[in-house]
Design an enzyme around this catalytic site. Structure first.
Site, PDB file in Angstrom:
ATOM      1  N   ASP A  70       0.728  -0.576  -0.196  1.00  0.00           N
ATOM      2  CA  ASP A  70       0.037   0.265   0.200  1.00  0.00           C
ATOM      3  C   ASP A  70       0.980   0.973   0.242  1.00  0.00           C
ATOM      4  O   ASP A  70       1.878   1.217  -0.819  1.00  0.00           O
ATOM      5  CB  ASP A  70      -1.135   0.368   1.543  1.00  0.00           C
ATOM      6  CG  ASP A  70      -2.190   0.816   0.989  1.00  0.00           C
ATOM      7  OD1 ASP A  70      -1.855   1.940   0.865  1.00  0.00           O
ATOM      8  OD2 ASP A  70      -3.608  -0.133   0.639  1.00  0.00           O
ATOM      9  N   HIS A 104       2.414   2.035  -3.472  1.00  0.00           N
ATOM     10  CA  HIS A 104       1.584   2.337  -3.596  1.00  0.00           C
ATOM     11  C   HIS A 104       1.767   4.428  -3.411  1.00  0.00           C
ATOM     12  O   HIS A 104       1.362   5.497  -3.813  1.00  0.00           O
ATOM     13  CB  HIS A 104      -0.175   3.257  -3.163  1.00  0.00           C
ATOM     14  CG  HIS A 104      -0.280   1.489  -3.331  1.00  0.00           C
ATOM     15  ND1 HIS A 104      -2.037   1.378  -3.088  1.00  0.00           N
ATOM     16  CD2 HIS A 104      -0.492   0.450  -4.364  1.00  0.00           C
ATOM     17  CE1 HIS A 104      -2.068   0.195  -3.772  1.00  0.00           C
ATOM     18  NE2 HIS A 104      -1.236  -0.759  -4.035  1.00  0.00           N
TER      19      HIS A 104
END
Length: 361
Positions: A168, A191
């Site tokens: 993430d 991310h």
């Protein structure tokens, strides 16, 4: 092992030992200041929900302490594989953390490694005076909701010389954060480095004075991103992204005021305002688009500055590259960009919109 030296305490995890532990909390505020947690061995999480109990938001927690240092060459291993297999990738409310600090000041984390957390690896809530450096965080890129470092309601935070690879956001900056300085960080896979998502459930969010500089991004979904939910209020302001090297990043530059992490979200008029965002010397390669500015009709993005942007497309089989996208994004280009970003509207939004009282932070 606990050693007492005057008023300061030392907790020692020796290098030759491994400890399997369930959730544990080291709680103040009645502790002496300047606690040292010397981690040279390995701390391993128990697996399975029964070992954790219910309603817990962390595995190792330090709360309401003044002066706490965790240092050493040891490892915190969350053994998250069992959790990932049964998790809902859209359920990131109050995400679990392997290591969490709450309501503490003068916090330092250095030298250690945190691997395979069930969700977030390292979290700071309501902390002030935080220093994180020479840290390694690692989990597979397909591990759900495994943010590297998560900041919320925290001030005066420095993160530097740290390696982050996760499933993430490498670093997630949430509401109530100001005075955040991030530099000399390697991020990827993951991310990217994100401010937000802010304003979820029609809440007010305030973030200011954030600097991200001298960072390497490798194979991340986004590079530097600001994301807000529709329906929120508040303000993101005085943000600087400088000297960022992108390598195989899907979308290096992004502001998304229509953030939605599920199939569909309700259209709403109000939005967390975004103003005063500087992008300087953002260079490297992208695999989808160089920049994405999706801003609100009711609260356009303002004072976006682009300087020294040089981004080249990289052909990757599973992606189709396209040009930049802008909607209701206003600012200036101090130098020509590569590729050109003609969709950025020069100047200020029409009417010189003044933030309503509920947006002022």
């Amino acid at each position: 092992m606990i050693r007492l030296a005057g008023e300061a305490s030392t907790i020692l995890v020796p290098s030759e030992l491994e400890f399997v532990v369930g959730p544990i909390s080291f709680s103040g505020p009645n502790c002496k200041p300047n606690i040292l947690f010397q981690l040279d061995g390995t701390i391993i999480a128990k697996t399975g929900a029964r070992a954790w109990g219910s309603g817990l938001l962390q595995w190792l927690e330090f709360t309401k302490l003044n002066g706490i240092t965790i240092q050493g060459s040891g490892v915190i291993n969350g053994r998250g594989q069992e959790w990932w297999a049964n998790s809902d990738p859209n359920d990131d409310d109050d995400m679990d953390a392997a290591l969490r600090f709450y309501g503490s000041s003068n916090v330092r984390v250095t030298g250690i490694s945190i691997v395979n957390s069930s969700q977030c690896h390292l979290k700071f809530n309501s902390c002030q005076g935080v220093m994180v450096h020479n840290l390694t965080i690692s989990s597979p890129e397909d591990s759900p909701n495994t943010d590297g470092i998560h900041l919320q309601n925290s001030k005066d935070v420095n993160i530097h010389h740290t390696n982050l690879a996760c499933g993430d956001d490498c670093i997630s900056i949430q509401t109530g954060c100001s005075g955040i300085n991030i530099h000399n960080v390697n991020c990827g896979p993951g991310h990217g480095i994100s401010i937000g998502g802010l304003g979820r459930y029609n809440t007010k969010a305030c973030v200011s004075n954030i600097t991200v500089r001298d960072v390497n991004m490798f194979r991340t979904m986004t590079g530097v991103r600001i994301k807000t939910w529709q329906g929120g209020s508040g303000l993101v302001q005085n943000i600087r992204f400088s000297n960022i090297q992108m390598s195989e990043v899907q979308t290096p530059i992004m502001i998304d005021q229509f953030y939605c992490d599920r199939t569909a979200c309700t259209n709403q008029t109000s939005a967390v305002a975004v103003s005063g965002v500087q992008y300087e010397n953002i260079r490297g390669t992208f695999t989808i688009k160089p920049a994405h500015f999706a801003c609100s009709d009711s609260s356009p993005c303002s004072e976006i500055t682009l300087t020294g942007i040089q981004l080249s497309p990289l052909v990757v089989l599973q992606y189709h590259t396209c040009g930049p996208f802008c909607w209701q994004a206003f600012g200036e280009m101090s130098t020509p960009t590569v590729p050109p970003i003609p969709c950025l509207q020069l100047g200020k939004p029409g009417g010189n919109r003044v933030l309503p009282n509920h947006d002022v932070c």
